[in-house]
Design a protein around this motif. Structure first.
Motif, PDB file in Angstrom:
ATOM      1  N   PRO A 164       0.838  -1.213   0.000  1.00  0.00           N
ATOM      2  CA  PRO A 164       0.000   0.000   0.000  1.00  0.00           C
ATOM      3  C   PRO A 164       0.864   1.250   0.000  1.00  0.00           C
ATOM      4  CG  PRO A 164       0.018  -1.005   2.174  1.00  0.00           C
ATOM      5  CD  PRO A 164       0.761  -1.936   1.260  1.00  0.00           C
ATOM      6  N   PRO A 165       0.309   2.378  -0.454  1.00  0.00           N
ATOM      7  CA  PRO A 165       1.071   3.627  -0.386  1.00  0.00           C
ATOM      8  C   PRO A 165       1.361   3.972   1.077  1.00  0.00           C
ATOM      9  CG  PRO A 165      -1.194   4.031  -1.095  1.00  0.00           C
ATOM     10  CD  PRO A 165      -1.013   2.549  -1.025  1.00  0.00           C
ATOM     11  N   PRO A 166       2.380   4.788   1.332  1.00  0.00           N
ATOM     12  CA  PRO A 166       2.826   5.001   2.712  1.00  0.00           C
ATOM     13  C   PRO A 166       1.757   5.568   3.648  1.00  0.00           C
ATOM     14  CG  PRO A 166       3.979   6.486   1.207  1.00  0.00           C
ATOM     15  CD  PRO A 166       3.205   5.525   0.380  1.00  0.00           C
ATOM     16  N   GLY A 167       0.904   6.431   3.170  1.00  0.00           N
ATOM     17  CA  GLY A 167      -0.142   6.977   4.036  1.00  0.00           C
ATOM     18  C   GLY A 167      -1.129   5.914   4.483  1.00  0.00           C
ATOM     19  N   ARG A 168      -1.508   5.056   3.553  1.00  0.00           N
ATOM     20  CA  ARG A 168      -2.425   3.967   3.892  1.00  0.00           C
ATOM     21  C   ARG A 168      -1.747   2.957   4.812  1.00  0.00           C
ATOM     22  NH1 ARG A 168      -4.454   0.956  -0.947  1.00  0.00           N
ATOM     23  NH2 ARG A 168      -5.161   3.013  -1.526  1.00  0.00           N
ATOM     24  N   ALA A 169      -0.484   2.676   4.550  1.00  0.00           N
ATOM     25  CA  ALA A 169       0.257   1.738   5.399  1.00  0.00           C
ATOM     26  C   ALA A 169       0.368   2.288   6.820  1.00  0.00           C
ATOM     27  CB  ALA A 169       1.637   1.467   4.814  1.00  0.00           C
ATOM     28  N   ALA A 170       0.626   3.600   6.957  1.00  0.00           N
ATOM     29  CA  ALA A 170       0.723   4.208   8.281  1.00  0.00           C
ATOM     30  C   ALA A 170      -0.621   4.146   9.005  1.00  0.00           C
ATOM     31  CB  ALA A 170       1.198   5.658   8.169  1.00  0.00           C
ATOM     32  N   ALA A 171      -1.696   4.404   8.292  1.00  0.00           N
ATOM     33  CA  ALA A 171      -3.025   4.334   8.905  1.00  0.00           C
ATOM     34  C   ALA A 171      -3.337   2.914   9.366  1.00  0.00           C
ATOM     35  CB  ALA A 171      -4.082   4.817   7.913  1.00  0.00           C
ATOM     36  N   MET A 172      -2.970   1.941   8.541  1.00  0.00           N
ATOM     37  CA  MET A 172      -3.186   0.546   8.889  1.00  0.00           C
ATOM     38  C   MET A 172      -2.383   0.189  10.142  1.00  0.00           C
ATOM     39  SD  MET A 172      -2.605  -2.678   6.328  1.00  0.00           S
ATOM     40  CE  MET A 172      -0.976  -2.099   5.918  1.00  0.00           C
ATOM     41  N   ALA A 173      -1.146   0.636  10.211  1.00  0.00           N
ATOM     42  CA  ALA A 173      -0.309   0.362  11.375  1.00  0.00           C
ATOM     43  C   ALA A 173      -0.879   1.015  12.631  1.00  0.00           C
ATOM     44  CB  ALA A 173       1.119   0.841  11.120  1.00  0.00           C
ATOM     45  N   ALA A 174      -1.444   2.204  12.493  1.00  0.00           N
ATOM     46  CA  ALA A 174      -2.032   2.891  13.645  1.00  0.00           C
ATOM     47  C   ALA A 174      -3.205   2.093  14.214  1.00  0.00           C
ATOM     48  CB  ALA A 174      -2.494   4.295  13.246  1.00  0.00           C
ATOM     49  N   VAL A 175      -4.022   1.541  13.346  1.00  0.00           N
ATOM     50  CA  VAL A 175      -5.164   0.735  13.806  1.00  0.00           C
ATOM     51  C   VAL A 175      -4.673  -0.527  14.506  1.00  0.00           C
ATOM     52  CG1 VAL A 175      -7.189  -0.581  13.056  1.00  0.00           C
ATOM     53  CG2 VAL A 175      -6.719   1.661  12.053  1.00  0.00           C
ATOM     54  N   VAL A 176      -3.679  -1.185  13.927  1.00  0.00           N
ATOM     55  CA  VAL A 176      -3.142  -2.408  14.529  1.00  0.00           C
ATOM     56  C   VAL A 176      -2.502  -2.095  15.882  1.00  0.00           C
ATOM     57  CG1 VAL A 176      -1.430  -4.244  14.257  1.00  0.00           C
ATOM     58  CG2 VAL A 176      -2.862  -3.585  12.321  1.00  0.00           C
ATOM     59  N   ALA A 177      -1.756  -0.979  15.968  1.00  0.00           N
ATOM     60  CA  ALA A 177      -1.149  -0.592  17.243  1.00  0.00           C
ATOM     61  C   ALA A 177      -2.215  -0.316  18.289  1.00  0.00           C
ATOM     62  CB  ALA A 177      -0.253   0.634  17.053  1.00  0.00           C
ATOM     63  N   ALA A 178      -3.303   0.334  17.881  1.00  0.00           N
ATOM     64  CA  ALA A 178      -4.395   0.605  18.816  1.00  0.00           C
ATOM     65  C   ALA A 178      -4.980  -0.695  19.356  1.00  0.00           C
ATOM     66  CB  ALA A 178      -5.479   1.448  18.140  1.00  0.00           C
ATOM     67  N   CYS A 179      -5.145  -1.679  18.494  1.00  0.00           N
ATOM     68  CA  CYS A 179      -5.658  -2.986  18.937  1.00  0.00           C
ATOM     69  C   CYS A 179      -4.703  -3.635  19.928  1.00  0.00           C
ATOM     70  CB  CYS A 179      -5.877  -3.907  17.739  1.00  0.00           C
ATOM     71  SG  CYS A 179      -7.225  -3.414  16.668  1.00  0.00           S
ATOM     72  N   ASP A 180      -3.412  -3.602  19.619  1.00  0.00           N
ATOM     73  CA  ASP A 180      -2.423  -4.206  20.511  1.00  0.00           C
ATOM     74  C   ASP A 180      -2.380  -3.494  21.858  1.00  0.00           C
ATOM     75  OD1 ASP A 180      -1.593  -6.290  18.854  1.00  0.00           O
ATOM     76  OD2 ASP A 180      -0.066  -5.063  17.892  1.00  0.00           O
ATOM     77  N   LEU A 181      -2.480  -2.169  21.855  1.00  0.00           N
ATOM     78  CA  LEU A 181      -2.468  -1.423  23.110  1.00  0.00           C
ATOM     79  C   LEU A 181      -3.715  -1.695  23.940  1.00  0.00           C
ATOM     80  CD1 LEU A 181      -0.943   1.916  21.849  1.00  0.00           C
ATOM     81  CD2 LEU A 181       0.065   0.333  23.492  1.00  0.00           C
ATOM     82  N   HIS A 182      -4.842  -1.773  23.276  1.00  0.00           N
ATOM     83  CA  HIS A 182      -6.084  -2.101  23.986  1.00  0.00           C
ATOM     84  C   HIS A 182      -5.984  -3.492  24.596  1.00  0.00           C
ATOM     85  CE1 HIS A 182     -10.391  -3.325  24.244  1.00  0.00           C
ATOM     86  NE2 HIS A 182     -10.422  -2.159  24.867  1.00  0.00           N
ATOM     87  N   ASN A 183      -5.460  -4.421  23.841  1.00  0.00           N
ATOM     88  CA  ASN A 183      -5.265  -5.779  24.329  1.00  0.00           C
ATOM     89  C   ASN A 183      -4.309  -5.789  25.523  1.00  0.00           C
ATOM     90  OD1 ASN A 183      -5.524  -8.649  24.259  1.00  0.00           O
ATOM     91  ND2 ASN A 183      -3.567  -8.762  23.201  1.00  0.00           N
ATOM     92  N   ALA A 184      -3.238  -5.008  25.446  1.00  0.00           N
ATOM     93  CA  ALA A 184      -2.276  -4.943  26.552  1.00  0.00           C
ATOM     94  C   ALA A 184      -2.956  -4.458  27.824  1.00  0.00           C
ATOM     95  CB  ALA A 184      -1.114  -4.023  26.192  1.00  0.00           C
ATOM     96  N   GLN A 185      -3.827  -3.468  27.698  1.00  0.00           N
ATOM     97  CA  GLN A 185      -4.520  -2.957  28.885  1.00  0.00           C
ATOM     98  C   GLN A 185      -5.474  -4.005  29.452  1.00  0.00           C
ATOM     99  OE1 GLN A 185      -4.001   0.059  30.608  1.00  0.00           O
ATOM    100  NE2 GLN A 185      -5.061  -1.276  32.057  1.00  0.00           N
TER     101      GLN A 185
END
Length: 78
Positions: free
Chosen positions: A16-37
């Protein structure tokens, strides 16, 4: 949230283009952080560490892709 990340990924064989890839990574990071909590609330420090490690790696990917997008528009040099 993970479904949103999958929708951002699309079905292209190309990366994916870099902006879309960054957005995708942000969503995945949010899921991982929520899971960590949630795991911390349950008192499972080892799994919290694993979730935080995943989130940190994904945040690094997001920052790399954000930088790539800035480079693409000429705000920074690669």
């Amino acid at each position: 949230m993970e479904r949103t990340a999958l929708q951002l990924m699309g079905t292209d064989d190309e990366p994916p283009p870099p902006g879309r890839a960054a957005a995708m990574a942000a969503v995945v990071a949010a899921c991982d952080l929520h899971n960590a909590q949630l795991l911390a609330d349950r008192g499972d420090p080892e799994r919290v560490r694993q979730a935080l490690n995943r989130a940190e790696g994904t945040v690094a990917d997001m920052l790399r892709d954000m930088h790539a997008l800035r480079a693409e528009i000429g705000d920074v040099q690669e």
